[in-house]
Design an enzyme around this catalytic site. Structure first.
Site, PDB file in Angstrom:
ATOM      1  N   GLY A   1       0.975 -18.674  16.041  1.00 16.19           N
ATOM      2  CA  GLY A   1       2.274 -18.598  15.346  1.00 16.19           C
ATOM      3  C   GLY A   1       2.721 -19.914  14.762  1.00 16.19           C
ATOM      4  O   GLY A   1       2.037 -20.515  13.935  1.00 16.19           O
TER       5      GLY A   1
ATOM      6  N   LYS B   1       0.822  -1.215   0.000  1.00 13.73           N
ATOM      7  CA  LYS B   1       0.000   0.000   0.000  1.00 13.73           C
ATOM      8  C   LYS B   1       0.855   1.265   0.000  1.00 13.73           C
ATOM      9  O   LYS B   1       0.608   2.202  -0.750  1.00 13.73           O
ATOM     10  CB  LYS B   1      -0.875  -0.054   1.267  1.00 13.73           C
ATOM     11  CG  LYS B   1      -1.976   0.965   1.336  1.00 13.73           C
ATOM     12  CD  LYS B   1      -2.856   0.734   2.562  1.00 13.73           C
ATOM     13  CE  LYS B   1      -2.069   0.898   3.843  1.00 13.73           C
ATOM     14  NZ  LYS B   1      -2.815   0.710   5.075  1.00 13.73           N
TER      15      LYS B   1
ATOM     16  N   LYS C   1      -8.575 -16.048  17.430  1.00 21.39           N
ATOM     17  CA  LYS C   1      -7.915 -17.353  17.283  1.00 21.39           C
ATOM     18  C   LYS C   1      -8.788 -18.471  17.863  1.00 21.39           C
ATOM     19  O   LYS C   1      -8.839 -19.575  17.322  1.00 21.39           O
ATOM     20  CB  LYS C   1      -6.538 -17.320  17.970  1.00 21.39           C
ATOM     21  CG  LYS C   1      -5.556 -16.401  17.235  1.00 21.39           C
ATOM     22  CD  LYS C   1      -4.337 -16.082  18.068  1.00 21.39           C
ATOM     23  CE  LYS C   1      -3.405 -15.139  17.333  1.00 21.39           C
ATOM     24  NZ  LYS C   1      -2.355 -14.575  18.190  1.00 21.39           N
TER      25      LYS C   1
HETATM   26  N1  HSE Z   1      -0.244  -9.978  17.987  1.00 28.53           N
HETATM   27  C1  HSE Z   1      -0.245 -11.393  17.901  1.00 28.53           C
HETATM   28  C2  HSE Z   1       0.289 -11.953  19.194  1.00 28.53           C
HETATM   29  C3  HSE Z   1       0.594 -11.824  16.745  1.00 28.53           C
HETATM   30  O1  HSE Z   1       0.873 -11.210  19.967  1.00 28.53           O
HETATM   31  O2  HSE Z   1       0.093 -13.130  19.468  1.00 28.53           O
HETATM   32  C4  HSE Z   1       0.499 -13.278  16.405  1.00 28.53           C
HETATM   33  O3  HSE Z   1      -0.784 -13.634  16.008  1.00 28.53           O
END
Ligand code: HSE
Length: 417
Positions: A126, A39, A197
């Site tokens: 992650g 962007k 999540k």
């Molecule tokens: N902001 C997220 C965390 C990044 O701190 O887990 C990973 O999804």
């Protein structure tokens, strides 16, 4: 044989550059990034200018590109890109948990209808392979519970402020500098990220598409020194731990609230940006996975793992969703919490079903007992506005079947000294 994929990448921030690094430094797997859509025209890029485009259609309409990797920040723009790509018959890999959680049903339908693959291992915890484990290994077994630490930033802040006595602001700044935090860290510290999540994980663990808005998220923003003192005196750590739980009536509940963690819990030693996931199966019992929950390379590695899986034609089967493993979602459950409050008026708002401990001190007051989750949902704004702190004292979640009368089993009153 694996196909050498041609990738159109959207976003070249923390995770995008992480992917670029791990892809270029991987020995076995190879794929070509053909174009990168970004962007900001003023930013200097580490790749030659011919790779960069500011026009998304240049990527989406390129017939040579067979995979779209979406790693941008803006969830709504990401949804436009991803849905257009799926409609055009392109496979998609994304790490965008907010987009997925807010549009899960539409995205599920789109990938089914267009018979393309949408993979998102990097969206949740992650580098921990939680989605693939749920999809492939736990695809048949009925699960009882999934809990853990799903957000690296809050875990980093809690570790640094409590164990290392850094200030909240310094710890948050470090989490931002290290690339763990969301661009708007409210998403992390107020528990939204962990909730997104949880919604994604619930689909693969229990087969349910839960509306993110139905899931309570209370973060760590009202944590005070006195709460830390209370926890430390009892030998507990404080972690932000989503709980997704199957109930005896086969409904599922899910929420994100801080929790006191005892030393014998697997999550006790999951510190800093690390995440941990505990999966409890009906027959297999408890499984524990730990890994880096945030950061450029670990998340990039998770994206690359999805790209590699795609090269073998991999697609989620959503077996538990297809087989309807659970009978819907409920918030009508009882949980056991510690609540630091200011006045008796607070307890009239947040009515407990059962009280096991009550303390009225000079500096602060707290109450420990059982409360209906729905009460916490109704009073979430009140809790935050009045700077009250709430923490689960265990991971027990029970159906709100018999409403017992308020019962004080133990009360400690400390007169101001
Ligand atoms: N902001 C997220 C965390 C990044 O701190 O887990 C990973 O999804």
């Amino acid at each position: 044989m694996a196909k050498k994929l041609k990738i159109g990448l959207f976003g070249f921030g923390c995770v995008g550059q992480g992917l670029y690094h791990v892809l270029n430094n991987s020995t076995g797997f190879k794929a070509d990034i053909i174009k990168i859509g970004v962007k900001d025209k003023t930013k200097k890029r580490i790749v030659p200018a011919e790779f960069i485009t500011y026009d998304k259609s240049e990527i989406l309409n390129d017939p040579e590109i067979d995979v779209i990797v979406e790693l941008i920040d803006d969830a709504e723009e990401a949804f436009k890109i991803v849905s257009e790509a799926l409609k055009k018959g392109k496979h998609v890999v994304t790490a965008n948990k907010k987009m997925l959680a807010l549009h899960l049903e539409e995205l599920y339908d789109l990938q089914q209808k267009n018979n393309v693959s949408l993979l998102y291992e990097a969206s949740s915890c992650g580098s921990i392979p939680i989605i693939r484990s749920l999809e492939e290994y736990f695809d048949n077994e009925e699960l009882e519970k999934v809990t853990g630490i799903f957000n690296g930033t809050t875990n980093y802040i809690l570790t640094k402020t409590i164990s290392e006595k850094l200030s909240y602001q310094v710890a948050l700044k470090q989490a931002q500098e290290k690339g763990f935090a969301e661009s708007d860290p409210t998403n992390d510290v107020e528990g939204f990220d962990a909730k997104f999540k949880s919604v994604i994980i619930a689909l693969h663990a229990f087969g349910l598409i839960i509306k993110a808005n139905d899931v309570l998220n209370i973060g760590i923003t009202t944590l005070h020194e006195n709460d830390i003192k209370y926890a430390s005196e009892k030998g507990y750590k404080i972690k932000l731990t989503p709980i997704i739980q199957r109930l005896p009536n086969n409904q599922v509940s899910a929420f994100v609230i801080p929790r006191f963690i005892k030393e014998n819990n697997q999550l006790f030693n999951v510190d800093n940006e690390f995440n941990g996931v505990i999966v409890e199966g009906k027959f297999s019992g408890e499984q524990f996975l730990q890994g880096r929950g945030a950061g450029s390379y670990p998340t990039g590695a998770a994206v690359l793992s999805d790209i590699s899986a795609l090269s073998h034609g991999y697609k989620y089967e959503f077996k538990k969703h297809v087989q309807k493993h659970a009978d819907g979602f409920t918030n009508n459950v009882i949980v056991e919490v510690y609540l630091r409050y200011n006045s008796e008026g607070d307890l009239k708002k947040i009515e407990f079903e059962e009280i096991s401990e009550k303390y009225t001190g000079k500096e602060y007051h707290f109450i420990v007992g059982k409360v209906n989750l729905q009460t916490l949902i109704n009073e979430k704004e009140y809790i935050l506005k009045n700077d009250l702190f709430i923490s689960l004292v265990n991971d027990k979640v029970s159906l709100n079947a018999n409403k017992e009368n308020l019962k004080i089993t133990k009360e400690k009153e400390l007169v101001n000294k």
